[in-house]
Design an enzyme around this catalytic site. Structure first.
Site, PDB file in Angstrom:
ATOM      1  N   LYS A   1     -28.236   3.327  59.374  1.00  0.00           N
ATOM      2  CA  LYS A   1     -28.549   4.111  58.185  1.00  0.00           C
ATOM      3  C   LYS A   1     -29.904   3.768  57.579  1.00  0.00           C
ATOM      4  O   LYS A   1     -30.458   4.559  56.820  1.00  0.00           O
ATOM      5  CB  LYS A   1     -27.451   3.922  57.125  1.00  0.00           C
ATOM      6  CG  LYS A   1     -26.155   4.624  57.475  1.00  0.00           C
ATOM      7  CD  LYS A   1     -25.258   4.771  56.261  1.00  0.00           C
ATOM      8  CE  LYS A   1     -24.024   5.591  56.618  1.00  0.00           C
ATOM      9  NZ  LYS A   1     -23.048   5.645  55.527  1.00  0.00           N
TER      10      LYS A   1
ATOM     11  N   LYS B   1     -20.807  11.287  67.202  1.00  0.00           N
ATOM     12  CA  LYS B   1     -19.679  11.635  66.338  1.00  0.00           C
ATOM     13  C   LYS B   1     -20.083  12.739  65.366  1.00  0.00           C
ATOM     14  O   LYS B   1     -21.256  12.843  64.974  1.00  0.00           O
ATOM     15  CB  LYS B   1     -19.174  10.400  65.574  1.00  0.00           C
ATOM     16  CG  LYS B   1     -20.110   9.898  64.502  1.00  0.00           C
ATOM     17  CD  LYS B   1     -19.452   8.866  63.577  1.00  0.00           C
ATOM     18  CE  LYS B   1     -20.502   8.434  62.547  1.00  0.00           C
ATOM     19  NZ  LYS B   1     -20.063   7.443  61.601  1.00  0.00           N
TER      20      LYS B   1
ATOM     21  N   LYS C   1     -21.431  13.804  58.548  1.00  0.00           N
ATOM     22  CA  LYS C   1     -22.061  14.607  57.495  1.00  0.00           C
ATOM     23  C   LYS C   1     -23.538  14.287  57.346  1.00  0.00           C
ATOM     24  O   LYS C   1     -24.320  15.138  56.952  1.00  0.00           O
ATOM     25  CB  LYS C   1     -21.327  14.466  56.156  1.00  0.00           C
ATOM     26  CG  LYS C   1     -21.058  13.069  55.701  1.00  0.00           C
ATOM     27  CD  LYS C   1     -19.955  13.013  54.646  1.00  0.00           C
ATOM     28  CE  LYS C   1     -19.347  11.615  54.607  1.00  0.00           C
ATOM     29  NZ  LYS C   1     -18.069  11.506  53.968  1.00  0.00           N
TER      30      LYS C   1
HETATM   31  P1  TYM Z   1     -16.479   8.065  55.429  1.00  0.00           P
HETATM   32  O1  TYM Z   1     -16.473   8.649  54.057  1.00  0.00           O
HETATM   33  O2  TYM Z   1     -17.752   8.110  56.209  1.00  0.00           O
HETATM   34  O3  TYM Z   1     -15.377   8.756  56.328  1.00  0.00           O
HETATM   35  C1  TYM Z   1     -14.013   8.881  55.939  1.00  0.00           C
HETATM   36  C2  TYM Z   1     -13.104   8.640  57.128  1.00  0.00           C
HETATM   37  O4  TYM Z   1     -13.370   9.580  58.161  1.00  0.00           O
HETATM   38  C3  TYM Z   1     -13.532   8.893  59.397  1.00  0.00           C
HETATM   39  N1  TYM Z   1     -14.474   9.649  60.238  1.00  0.00           N
HETATM   40  C4  TYM Z   1     -14.235  10.016  61.507  1.00  0.00           C
HETATM   41  N2  TYM Z   1     -13.184   9.810  62.320  1.00  0.00           N
HETATM   42  C5  TYM Z   1     -13.239  10.345  63.578  1.00  0.00           C
HETATM   43  N3  TYM Z   1     -14.296  11.077  64.026  1.00  0.00           N
HETATM   44  C6  TYM Z   1     -15.368  11.301  63.243  1.00  0.00           C
HETATM   45  N4  TYM Z   1     -16.400  12.026  63.700  1.00  0.00           N
HETATM   46  C7  TYM Z   1     -15.375  10.758  61.926  1.00  0.00           C
HETATM   47  N5  TYM Z   1     -16.270  10.804  60.897  1.00  0.00           N
HETATM   48  C8  TYM Z   1     -15.700  10.111  59.878  1.00  0.00           C
HETATM   49  C9  TYM Z   1     -14.083   7.536  59.011  1.00  0.00           C
HETATM   50  O5  TYM Z   1     -13.868   6.585  60.030  1.00  0.00           O
HETATM   51  C10 TYM Z   1     -13.313   7.245  57.747  1.00  0.00           C
HETATM   52  O6  TYM Z   1     -12.051   6.678  58.059  1.00  0.00           O
HETATM   53  N6  TYM Z   1     -16.842   3.168  54.616  1.00  0.00           N
HETATM   54  C11 TYM Z   1     -15.906   4.285  54.571  1.00  0.00           C
HETATM   55  C12 TYM Z   1     -15.292   4.526  53.196  1.00  0.00           C
HETATM   56  C13 TYM Z   1     -14.591   3.334  52.647  1.00  0.00           C
HETATM   57  C14 TYM Z   1     -13.381   2.773  53.126  1.00  0.00           C
HETATM   58  C15 TYM Z   1     -13.107   1.674  52.253  1.00  0.00           C
HETATM   59  C16 TYM Z   1     -12.511   3.094  54.162  1.00  0.00           C
HETATM   60  C17 TYM Z   1     -14.998   2.599  51.590  1.00  0.00           C
HETATM   61  N7  TYM Z   1     -14.114   1.587  51.340  1.00  0.00           N
HETATM   62  C18 TYM Z   1     -11.974   0.890  52.444  1.00  0.00           C
HETATM   63  C19 TYM Z   1     -11.382   2.294  54.359  1.00  0.00           C
HETATM   64  C20 TYM Z   1     -11.117   1.208  53.485  1.00  0.00           C
HETATM   65  C21 TYM Z   1     -16.691   5.540  54.943  1.00  0.00           C
HETATM   66  O7  TYM Z   1     -17.866   5.613  54.756  1.00  0.00           O
HETATM   67  O8  TYM Z   1     -15.919   6.569  55.378  1.00  0.00           O
END
Ligand code: TYM
Length: 332
Positions: free
Chosen positions: A112, A195, A198
């Protein structure tokens, strides 16, 4: 009942199919026989610059989407991260337990920050996984349902839990990632080995849950497929078709191989037309329900307030243990 916890960032107007199939669908399923905590990670969102008005809107849109897909406030605590101050408070303690070298090994920071250069990225982006560890450990969950891209953050979380338990006293449970192999990494429709994301995908590569259904249908029809014309599930050599089969399978419950057999002798166009219909049938009611929920913002904010109250009680109890164990004097 075993506890589960997970979070999602409110950094887009809509969740996409990667979020849904990789993680959110499991949130909904796990509600049945677990005790769930689900939150919208607005503090993680501001690790990169956000327009305040847009952030507020997206946070409410995220809440509406979670309710529309079936998160039930009677079963799950659904809340906004910044409304539970214990996250940032435990985050500080864990910052002091993490090595700079250890934090530097987190690949998401490298990815990032690579565009702007490390020096221009925020310190918040650097310590992002440590706040995530705090999010998780506060609730002592058994499982954390996420996509594959979060695995490394879960490993750091377990390391920090173990370190704290060892240095002070057993306080945290070591959480297990809950990652479903079949949908752990949904591919970008235009670039299926990457993947769906967004931040990184082009609009044509993402199916957004709140897109006009006909827009989603069009994106499916123009998805990149592979050079031969054979419909076969083989992620290694045929990532494009396999990604479509994965989405098809996840939405219908039919095994990819069964779908493959069904299309024996047919072409990519047939598969795409049928998948487009499946996707339209799925997103149409979801979109309507979300838009309905967004019409009643007082209801949404009340659901979130109650969720924060429930979550806050659990989180504060853990934080009290932590403060006591690290040697902070309790307020009289
Ligand atoms: P975030 O907001 O990027 O994404 C939310 C969830 O979607 C999953 N995901 C995917 N899974 C499969 N294929 C894809 N192409 C794909 N794109 C996104 C992500 O793995 C995620 O589960 N850091 C985390 C948010 C967070 C969090 C936490 C999660 C903050 N604190 C504590 C679990 C526990 C994030 O940026 O997810």
């Amino acid at each position: 009942r075993p506890r589960v916890l997970s979070g999602i960032q409110p950094t887009a107007d809509s969740f996409h199919f990667g979020n849904y199939l990789g993680a959110l669908r499991q949130w909904v399923d796990l509600q049945r026989d677990h005790q769930p905590f689900f939150f919208i990670a607005d503090q993680h969102a501001i690790t990169v610059e956000q327009d305040p008005k847009v952030l507020r809107e997206r946070t409410l849109r995220a809440a509406a989407q979670l309710l529309a897909m079936g998160i039930d406030p009677a079963r799950s605590a659904i809340f906004v991260q910044s409304q539970v101050p214990a996250h940032a408070q435990l985050g500080w303690v864990l910052n002091c337990l993490t090595g700079v070298g250890e934090a530097r090994r987190m690949t998401q920071f490298k990815d990032k920050s690579s565009k702007q250069g490390e020096g221009a990225a925020s310190v918040g982006l650097f310590t992002y996984p440590i706040l995530q560890a705090a999010d998780i450990l506060l609730y002592r969950p058994h499982y954390v349902p996420v996509g594959e891209d979060q695995r490394q953050h879960l490993e750091l979380t377990r390391d920090l839990a173990q370190r704290f338990n060892h240095r002070y006293k057993k306080t945290f449970r070591l959480p297990e990632p809950y990652i479903l192999k079949a949908t752990a990494k949904i591919g970008d429709l235009q670039n299926p080995t990457a993947k769906m994301s967004k931040s990184a995908s082009s609009p044509a590569g993402i199916i957004e849950m709140l897109d006009e259904p006909k827009v989603s249908a069009k994106k499916i029809r123009s998805a990149v497929t592979d050079s031969d014309a054979e419909i076969r599930f083989d992620p290694e050599t045929k990532p494009g078709v396999s990604n479509l089969l994965t989405i098809f399978s996840a939405l219908t419950g039919h095994a990819p191989t069964a779908i493959q057999e069904h299309y024996d002798g047919k072409g990519y166009g047939d598969l795409k037309d049928d998948l487009a219909d499946v996707v339209v049938d799925f997103v149409t009611p979801f979109r309507e329900r979300t838009l309905e929920l967004l019409d009643d913002q007082a209801h949404l904010t009340e659901v979130l307030r109650q969720g924060a109250e429930q979550a806050g009680a659990v989180a504060e109890a853990t934080l009290r243990d932590v403060y006591q164990r690290v040697g902070f004097v309790a307020a009289a």
